[in-house]
Motif scaffolding. Structure first.
Motif, PDB file in Angstrom:
ATOM      1  N   LYS A   1       0.849  -1.181   0.000  1.00 34.85           N
ATOM      2  CA  LYS A   1       0.000   0.000   0.000  1.00 34.85           C
ATOM      3  C   LYS A   1       0.889   1.236   0.000  1.00 34.85           C
ATOM      4  N   ASP A   2       0.546   2.210  -0.811  1.00 41.30           N
ATOM      5  CA  ASP A   2       1.321   3.455  -0.887  1.00 41.30           C
ATOM      6  C   ASP A   2       0.348   4.630  -0.828  1.00 41.30           C
ATOM      7  N   GLU A   3       0.391   5.381   0.270  1.00 44.10           N
ATOM      8  CA  GLU A   3      -0.585   6.474   0.453  1.00 44.10           C
ATOM      9  C   GLU A   3      -0.336   7.631  -0.522  1.00 44.10           C
ATOM     10  N   ARG A   4       0.820   7.629  -1.212  1.00 47.54           N
ATOM     11  CA  ARG A   4       1.075   8.681  -2.218  1.00 47.54           C
ATOM     12  C   ARG A   4       0.271   8.429  -3.494  1.00 47.54           C
ATOM     13  N   LEU A   5      -0.279   7.226  -3.638  1.00 48.56           N
ATOM     14  CA  LEU A   5      -1.059   6.892  -4.839  1.00 48.56           C
ATOM     15  C   LEU A   5      -2.503   7.366  -4.668  1.00 48.56           C
ATOM     16  N   THR A   6      -2.641   8.686  -4.750  1.00 51.42           N
ATOM     17  CA  THR A   6      -3.926   9.362  -4.565  1.00 51.42           C
ATOM     18  C   THR A   6      -4.737   9.305  -5.868  1.00 51.42           C
ATOM     19  N   PRO A   7      -6.014   9.718  -5.841  1.00 50.26           N
ATOM     20  CA  PRO A   7      -6.788   9.730  -7.092  1.00 50.26           C
ATOM     21  C   PRO A   7      -6.139  10.639  -8.158  1.00 50.26           C
ATOM     22  N   PHE A   8      -6.294  10.241  -9.404  1.00 51.42           N
ATOM     23  CA  PHE A   8      -5.758  11.028 -10.522  1.00 51.42           C
ATOM     24  C   PHE A   8      -6.581  12.285 -10.753  1.00 51.42           C
ATOM     25  N   GLN A   9      -5.934  13.296 -11.335  1.00 53.28           N
ATOM     26  CA  GLN A   9      -6.663  14.443 -11.884  1.00 53.28           C
ATOM     27  C   GLN A   9      -6.710  14.248 -13.405  1.00 53.28           C
ATOM     28  N   PHE A  10      -7.923  14.103 -13.939  1.00 52.25           N
ATOM     29  CA  PHE A  10      -8.113  13.936 -15.380  1.00 52.25           C
ATOM     30  C   PHE A  10      -8.564  15.279 -15.950  1.00 52.25           C
ATOM     31  N   LYS A  11      -7.766  15.846 -16.854  1.00 48.20           N
ATOM     32  CA  LYS A  11      -8.132  17.140 -17.444  1.00 48.20           C
ATOM     33  C   LYS A  11      -8.459  16.943 -18.922  1.00 48.20           C
ATOM     34  N   ASP A  12      -9.617  17.457 -19.321  1.00 45.98           N
ATOM     35  CA  ASP A  12     -10.080  17.362 -20.717  1.00 45.98           C
ATOM     36  C   ASP A  12     -10.277  15.923 -21.195  1.00 45.98           C
TER      37      ASP A  12
ATOM     38  N   ILE B   1      -3.222  13.828 -17.599  1.00 45.23           N
ATOM     39  CA  ILE B   1      -3.378  13.237 -16.269  1.00 45.23           C
ATOM     40  C   ILE B   1      -2.268  13.782 -15.374  1.00 45.23           C
ATOM     41  N   SER B   2      -2.605  13.962 -14.097  1.00 39.97           N
ATOM     42  CA  SER B   2      -1.608  14.340 -13.091  1.00 39.97           C
ATOM     43  C   SER B   2      -2.082  13.765 -11.760  1.00 39.97           C
ATOM     44  N   GLY B   3      -1.294  13.970 -10.708  1.00 38.54           N
ATOM     45  CA  GLY B   3      -1.623  13.334  -9.424  1.00 38.54           C
ATOM     46  C   GLY B   3      -1.347  11.847  -9.521  1.00 38.54           C
ATOM     47  N   GLY B   4      -2.023  11.057  -8.692  1.00 34.24           N
ATOM     48  CA  GLY B   4      -1.850   9.615  -8.760  1.00 34.24           C
ATOM     49  C   GLY B   4      -0.414   9.154  -8.564  1.00 34.24           C
TER      50      GLY B   4
ATOM     51  N   ASN C   1     -14.761   5.557  -9.590  1.00 34.20           N
ATOM     52  CA  ASN C   1     -14.451   4.125  -9.669  1.00 34.20           C
ATOM     53  C   ASN C   1     -13.010   3.860 -10.105  1.00 34.20           C
ATOM     54  N   MET C   2     -12.189   4.920 -10.046  1.00 33.43           N
ATOM     55  CA  MET C   2     -10.793   4.756 -10.471  1.00 33.43           C
ATOM     56  C   MET C   2      -9.801   5.119  -9.362  1.00 33.43           C
ATOM     57  N   THR C   3     -10.230   4.930  -8.124  1.00 32.23           N
ATOM     58  CA  THR C   3      -9.322   5.247  -7.014  1.00 32.23           C
ATOM     59  C   THR C   3      -8.500   4.035  -6.585  1.00 32.23           C
ATOM     60  N   SER C   4      -8.920   2.833  -6.999  1.00 30.50           N
ATOM     61  CA  SER C   4      -8.177   1.608  -6.671  1.00 30.50           C
ATOM     62  C   SER C   4      -7.361   1.170  -7.873  1.00 30.50           C
ATOM     63  N   TYR C   5      -6.047   1.166  -7.710  1.00 32.11           N
ATOM     64  CA  TYR C   5      -5.183   0.791  -8.831  1.00 32.11           C
ATOM     65  C   TYR C   5      -3.835   0.272  -8.348  1.00 32.11           C
TER      66      TYR C   5
ATOM     67  N   PHE D   1      -5.937  -0.290 -13.343  1.00 28.96           N
ATOM     68  CA  PHE D   1      -7.107  -0.034 -12.512  1.00 28.96           C
ATOM     69  C   PHE D   1      -7.853  -1.329 -12.202  1.00 28.96           C
ATOM     70  N   GLU D   2      -8.323  -1.420 -10.960  1.00 27.29           N
ATOM     71  CA  GLU D   2      -9.022  -2.633 -10.505  1.00 27.29           C
ATOM     72  C   GLU D   2     -10.386  -2.794 -11.161  1.00 27.29           C
ATOM     73  N   LYS D   3     -11.090  -1.682 -11.343  1.00 20.89           N
ATOM     74  CA  LYS D   3     -12.480  -1.735 -11.821  1.00 20.89           C
ATOM     75  C   LYS D   3     -12.517  -2.058 -13.314  1.00 20.89           C
ATOM     76  N   PRO D   4     -13.069  -3.227 -13.702  1.00 19.47           N
ATOM     77  CA  PRO D   4     -13.097  -3.562 -15.139  1.00 19.47           C
ATOM     78  C   PRO D   4     -14.208  -2.824 -15.889  1.00 19.47           C
TER      79      PRO D   4
END
Length: 309
Positions: free
Chosen positions: A67-78, A104-107, A215-219, A240-243
């Protein structure tokens, strides 16, 4: 005596050259006596990087992930941006180039990455076909959205940077109902059956092809390579976990495409590669820690440990 040994040796050498192909790479499903190309175990003959120690895809053993707490949700732009793409059968897959608007950024990424193209890998008629596997399970298909660092002008330059490319990988699962968001792609596959065929897509967005942001926070995250030659080891992988759901008819449509030799384009995946000591990380470290703390508190209360002595 020496001559008698040399001639068979030369014959064997020439047969071996024939057997390993003449520089063209292919998937295992393409290799036959008639079409002796460089199958995945010989890709290092096409490009030495394919024999590297940080190759992709891999099998992700979930109990060995960290587990890595730095793996936060992504920011999807456009990602919602509608564009008119061209879909092409490139002889190995179907590929769509994406205008460099979506980023994409973050994550846990080191910087912002812009989308370049997406393509897919699949099995035979909806059977196992993903490149990555989770605890040995192979999904029917896998989507790769390829990004490069925002300041690079082309993918070749980005690949020279050890962290120049970020690929988002998504698995597909069989569902009972059709996923209408995929109609723009599925409905044109018959128009690009042969290698180098291409056609315009109806307007689509990247967002419609993938799960919703919540649904894209688990990866999973690891450092690897391109999964086709040149196999360059410059990729930050996110899986990503979610198919994504597609029904059997939709999945089968991909198997109607043709390789260059006219045979069905099936089994378009590279076998999983050795980890060679790499660590695979999992997102959501902070959430797990919080729930663990609550669990410990609940157990302590149940056992009466929180009672003052």
């Amino acid at each position: 005596m020496q001559q008698h040994l040399t001639v068979p040796a030369l014959l064997l050498a020439s047969l071996w050259t024939l057997c390993t192909g003449s520089g063209d790479w292919c998937y295992q499903s393409q290799f036959t006596c008639d079409h002796q190309c460089n199958a995945p175990e010989k890709w290092n003959h096409v490009n030495g990087d394919c024999g590297g120690r940080s190759q992709s895809p891999i099998n992700i053993v979930t109990r060995k992930t960290l587990k890595d707490e730095r793996l936060t949700p992504f920011q999807f732009k456009d990602y919602q941006q509608i564009f008119r793409g061209v879909i092409k059968n490139n002889g190995h897959s179907v590929k769509v180039d994406v205008p460099h608007l979506s980023t994409i950024s973050g994550g846990g990424l080191p910087t912002t990455y812009k989308a370049v193209q997406f393509h897919l890998h699949w099995g035979t008629n909806g059977g196992p076909g993903s490149e990555h596997t989770i605890d040995g399970e192979q999904y029917p298909m896998e989507l790769h959205i390829v990004h490069m660092k925002q300041h690079y002008a082309d993918l070749t330059t980005a690949l020279a940077d050890p962290e120049g490319v970020a690929v988002l990988g998504f698995f597909y699962e069989r569902s009972s109902s059709a996923n209408r968001k995929y109609d723009p792609i599925i409905n044109v596959l018959r128009s690009i059956k042969s290698t180098n065929d291409n056609t315009s897509l109806l307007p689509i967005s990247l967002a419609q092809l993938i799960p919703s942001e919540q649904n894209m926070t688990s990866y999973y995250r690891y450092k690897g390579s391109l999964t086709t030659p040149s196999c360059t080891e410059s990729v930050i992988w996110t899986l990503f976990e979610k198919p994504i759901p597609l029904n059997m008819d939709q999945l089968r449509m991909f198997s109607e495409l043709k390789f260059q030799d006219g045979k069905p384009m099936v089994g378009t995946f590279r076998p999983v590669q050795p980890l060679n000591g790499r660590q695979v990380y999992q997102s959501g470290g902070a959430v797990i820690l919080a729930s663990s703390t609550l669990l410990v508190a609940a157990i302590a209360t149940a056992l009466g440990l929180s009672q003052p002595i």
